[in-house]
Design a protein around this motif. Structure first.
Motif, PDB file in Angstrom:
ATOM      1  N   ASN A  28       0.809  -1.219   0.000  1.00 57.77           N
ATOM      2  CA  ASN A  28       0.000   0.000   0.000  1.00 57.77           C
ATOM      3  C   ASN A  28       0.842   1.269   0.000  1.00 57.77           C
ATOM      4  OD1 ASN A  28      -2.467  -1.340  -0.100  1.00 57.77           O
ATOM      5  ND2 ASN A  28      -2.373  -1.721   2.094  1.00 57.77           N
ATOM      6  N   ARG A  29       2.002   1.171  -0.582  1.00 53.97           N
ATOM      7  CA  ARG A  29       2.857   2.347  -0.761  1.00 53.97           C
ATOM      8  C   ARG A  29       3.739   2.106  -1.967  1.00 53.97           C
ATOM      9  NH1 ARG A  29       8.040   1.204   1.281  1.00 53.97           N
ATOM     10  NH2 ARG A  29       8.052  -0.669   2.534  1.00 53.97           N
ATOM     11  N   LYS A  30       4.282   3.151  -2.493  1.00 52.38           N
ATOM     12  CA  LYS A  30       5.164   3.051  -3.659  1.00 52.38           C
ATOM     13  C   LYS A  30       6.595   2.897  -3.172  1.00 52.38           C
ATOM     14  CE  LYS A  30       5.788   3.586  -8.170  1.00 52.38           C
ATOM     15  NZ  LYS A  30       4.946   3.223  -9.256  1.00 52.38           N
ATOM     16  N   THR A  31       7.245   1.836  -3.618  1.00 51.69           N
ATOM     17  CA  THR A  31       8.653   1.663  -3.312  1.00 51.69           C
ATOM     18  C   THR A  31       9.450   2.247  -4.476  1.00 51.69           C
ATOM     19  OG1 THR A  31       8.607  -0.529  -4.292  1.00 51.69           O
ATOM     20  CG2 THR A  31       8.294  -0.397  -1.908  1.00 51.69           C
ATOM     21  N   ILE A  32      10.721   2.239  -4.337  1.00 56.79           N
ATOM     22  CA  ILE A  32      11.575   2.785  -5.390  1.00 56.79           C
ATOM     23  C   ILE A  32      11.663   1.768  -6.507  1.00 56.79           C
ATOM     24  CG2 ILE A  32      13.874   3.625  -5.950  1.00 56.79           C
ATOM     25  CD1 ILE A  32      14.141   4.380  -2.958  1.00 56.79           C
ATOM     26  N   PHE A  33      11.020   2.057  -7.614  1.00 55.64           N
ATOM     27  CA  PHE A  33      11.051   1.163  -8.755  1.00 55.64           C
ATOM     28  C   PHE A  33      12.422   1.260  -9.412  1.00 55.64           C
ATOM     29  CE2 PHE A  33      10.520   0.057 -13.166  1.00 55.64           C
ATOM     30  CZ  PHE A  33       9.783  -1.115 -13.082  1.00 55.64           C
ATOM     31  N   PRO A  34      13.046   0.175  -9.799  1.00 56.63           N
ATOM     32  CA  PRO A  34      12.531  -1.182  -9.932  1.00 56.63           C
ATOM     33  C   PRO A  34      12.719  -2.063  -8.706  1.00 56.63           C
ATOM     34  CG  PRO A  34      14.650  -1.058 -11.000  1.00 56.63           C
ATOM     35  CD  PRO A  34      14.347   0.327 -10.472  1.00 56.63           C
ATOM     36  N   SER A  35      13.327  -1.524  -7.629  1.00 57.84           N
ATOM     37  CA  SER A  35      13.510  -2.335  -6.424  1.00 57.84           C
ATOM     38  C   SER A  35      12.162  -2.807  -5.900  1.00 57.84           C
ATOM     39  CB  SER A  35      14.209  -1.519  -5.334  1.00 57.84           C
ATOM     40  OG  SER A  35      15.502  -1.180  -5.747  1.00 57.84           O
ATOM     41  N   MET A  36      12.135  -4.039  -5.448  1.00 59.44           N
ATOM     42  CA  MET A  36      10.957  -4.652  -4.825  1.00 59.44           C
ATOM     43  C   MET A  36       9.838  -4.979  -5.808  1.00 59.44           C
ATOM     44  SD  MET A  36      11.999  -4.655  -1.637  1.00 59.44           S
ATOM     45  CE  MET A  36      10.557  -4.947  -0.661  1.00 59.44           C
ATOM     46  N   TRP A  37      10.073  -4.844  -7.103  1.00 59.79           N
ATOM     47  CA  TRP A  37       9.025  -5.101  -8.091  1.00 59.79           C
ATOM     48  C   TRP A  37       9.312  -6.297  -8.982  1.00 59.79           C
ATOM     49  CZ3 TRP A  37       4.331  -2.699  -9.075  1.00 59.79           C
ATOM     50  CH2 TRP A  37       4.023  -1.642  -8.231  1.00 59.79           C
ATOM     51  N   CYS A  38      10.337  -7.086  -8.694  1.00 58.21           N
ATOM     52  CA  CYS A  38      10.713  -8.157  -9.620  1.00 58.21           C
ATOM     53  C   CYS A  38       9.600  -9.184  -9.794  1.00 58.21           C
ATOM     54  CB  CYS A  38      12.013  -8.822  -9.205  1.00 58.21           C
ATOM     55  SG  CYS A  38      12.053  -9.503  -7.542  1.00 58.21           S
ATOM     56  N   GLU A  39       8.939  -9.573  -8.703  1.00 60.50           N
ATOM     57  CA  GLU A  39       7.866 -10.559  -8.822  1.00 60.50           C
ATOM     58  C   GLU A  39       6.695 -10.001  -9.614  1.00 60.50           C
ATOM     59  OE1 GLU A  39       9.064  -9.646  -5.765  1.00 60.50           O
ATOM     60  OE2 GLU A  39       9.818 -11.464  -4.785  1.00 60.50           O
ATOM     61  N   TYR A  40       6.237  -8.799  -9.233  1.00 61.98           N
ATOM     62  CA  TYR A  40       5.092  -8.213  -9.927  1.00 61.98           C
ATOM     63  C   TYR A  40       5.368  -8.024 -11.412  1.00 61.98           C
ATOM     64  CZ  TYR A  40       2.687  -7.190  -5.558  1.00 61.98           C
ATOM     65  OH  TYR A  40       2.051  -7.300  -4.361  1.00 61.98           O
ATOM     66  N   ALA A  41       6.503  -7.451 -11.734  1.00 58.33           N
ATOM     67  CA  ALA A  41       6.821  -7.209 -13.145  1.00 58.33           C
ATOM     68  C   ALA A  41       6.907  -8.521 -13.918  1.00 58.33           C
ATOM     69  CB  ALA A  41       8.128  -6.420 -13.263  1.00 58.33           C
ATOM     70  N   SER A  42       7.554  -9.525 -13.331  1.00 54.10           N
ATOM     71  CA  SER A  42       7.682 -10.810 -14.009  1.00 54.10           C
ATOM     72  C   SER A  42       6.327 -11.473 -14.213  1.00 54.10           C
ATOM     73  CB  SER A  42       8.599 -11.746 -13.202  1.00 54.10           C
ATOM     74  OG  SER A  42       9.913 -11.238 -13.173  1.00 54.10           O
ATOM     75  N   ILE A  43       5.491 -11.431 -13.195  1.00 56.69           N
ATOM     76  CA  ILE A  43       4.162 -12.045 -13.293  1.00 56.69           C
ATOM     77  C   ILE A  43       3.313 -11.338 -14.336  1.00 56.69           C
ATOM     78  CG2 ILE A  43       1.990 -12.330 -12.031  1.00 56.69           C
ATOM     79  CD1 ILE A  43       3.726 -13.074  -9.571  1.00 56.69           C
ATOM     80  N   VAL A  44       3.347 -10.018 -14.341  1.00 54.68           N
ATOM     81  CA  VAL A  44       2.553  -9.263 -15.325  1.00 54.68           C
ATOM     82  C   VAL A  44       3.020  -9.593 -16.743  1.00 54.68           C
ATOM     83  CG1 VAL A  44       2.151  -6.943 -16.228  1.00 54.68           C
ATOM     84  CG2 VAL A  44       1.852  -7.404 -13.797  1.00 54.68           C
ATOM     85  N   ILE A  45       4.325  -9.603 -16.964  1.00 57.53           N
ATOM     86  CA  ILE A  45       4.849  -9.905 -18.298  1.00 57.53           C
ATOM     87  C   ILE A  45       4.485 -11.327 -18.702  1.00 57.53           C
ATOM     88  CG2 ILE A  45       6.971 -10.207 -19.635  1.00 57.53           C
ATOM     89  CD1 ILE A  45       8.084  -7.801 -17.920  1.00 57.53           C
ATOM     90  N   ALA A  46       4.630 -12.279 -17.787  1.00 57.99           N
ATOM     91  CA  ALA A  46       4.268 -13.670 -18.090  1.00 57.99           C
ATOM     92  C   ALA A  46       2.790 -13.785 -18.435  1.00 57.99           C
ATOM     93  CB  ALA A  46       4.609 -14.576 -16.909  1.00 57.99           C
ATOM     94  N   GLU A  47       1.946 -13.106 -17.681  1.00 53.51           N
ATOM     95  CA  GLU A  47       0.500 -13.137 -17.941  1.00 53.51           C
ATOM     96  C   GLU A  47       0.181 -12.529 -19.306  1.00 53.51           C
ATOM     97  OE1 GLU A  47      -3.701 -13.545 -17.331  1.00 53.51           O
ATOM     98  OE2 GLU A  47      -1.954 -14.591 -16.538  1.00 53.51           O
ATOM     99  N   LEU A  48       0.798 -11.411 -19.624  1.00 53.86           N
ATOM    100  CA  LEU A  48       0.559 -10.772 -20.929  1.00 53.86           C
ATOM    101  C   LEU A  48       1.029 -11.657 -22.077  1.00 53.86           C
ATOM    102  CD1 LEU A  48       1.605  -7.118 -20.078  1.00 53.86           C
ATOM    103  CD2 LEU A  48      -0.694  -7.880 -20.719  1.00 53.86           C
ATOM    104  N   LEU A  49       2.194 -12.267 -21.933  1.00 52.41           N
ATOM    105  CA  LEU A  49       2.715 -13.119 -22.999  1.00 52.41           C
ATOM    106  C   LEU A  49       1.864 -14.374 -23.180  1.00 52.41           C
ATOM    107  CD1 LEU A  49       6.524 -12.721 -22.334  1.00 52.41           C
ATOM    108  CD2 LEU A  49       5.256 -11.924 -24.346  1.00 52.41           C
TER     109      LEU A  49
END
Length: 148
Positions: A28-49
């Motif tokens: 419920n807060r914004k972290t410094i991207f890209p830190s702490m976003w590896c799972e979310y980014a990977s999951i989103v890309i996998a889902e889109l592909l």
């Protein structure tokens, strides 16, 4: 199968879309991207592909030996498990990594650091989803609403 250039474009578009989000879903807060976003980014890309190309990527969650720190990325593998392509959308969170994400035939440089494989398989089977459903909902919502 998409070209490396097309995959790089998708990764950059997903990263740009993530930057517009007000808060990270599980914190419920914004972290410094890209830190702490590896799972979310990977999951989103996998889902889109998978949704757009009907291609399943392997979600890799790896950690440091005897430490809780970890990192996640995607690998496209053939039927015998040989890695064909790697997408590490948030590799640039590490000072030793250079600048930008990694998309290519070679393994992500993070695999040399995060050597303890904790999970390899479809992102939907990742054990963290059993106690933290925000990843699943976030990926599904993001993929549906992002227009990517």
């Amino acid at each position: 199968m998409r070209s490396i250039s097309d995959l790089e474009d998708l990764v950059h578009r997903v990263r740009a879309a993530i930057r517009t989000i007000d808060a990270e879903p599980s914190r419920n807060r914004k972290t410094i991207f890209p830190s702490m976003w590896c799972e979310y980014a990977s999951i989103v890309i996998a889902e889109l592909l998978e949704r757009n190309d009907s291609v399943s990527w392997t979600f890799v969650d790896a950690g440091l030996p005897e430490a809780p720190n970890g990192h996640a990325w995607l690998e496209l593998r053939n039927d015998d498990g040989t890695r064909l392509l790697t997408i590490d959308a948030t590799l640039d969170q590490f000072p030793w990594s250079g600048n930008g994400p990694h998309v290519g035939m070679e393994q992500t440089p993070a695999a040399r650091v995060f050597t303890t494989r904790r999970y390899e398989g479809p992102w939907e089977g990742w054990g963290v989803l059993t106690f933290d459903p925000t990843f699943r909902k976030y990926a599904e919502d993001f993929a549906a609403q992002s227009g990517l």
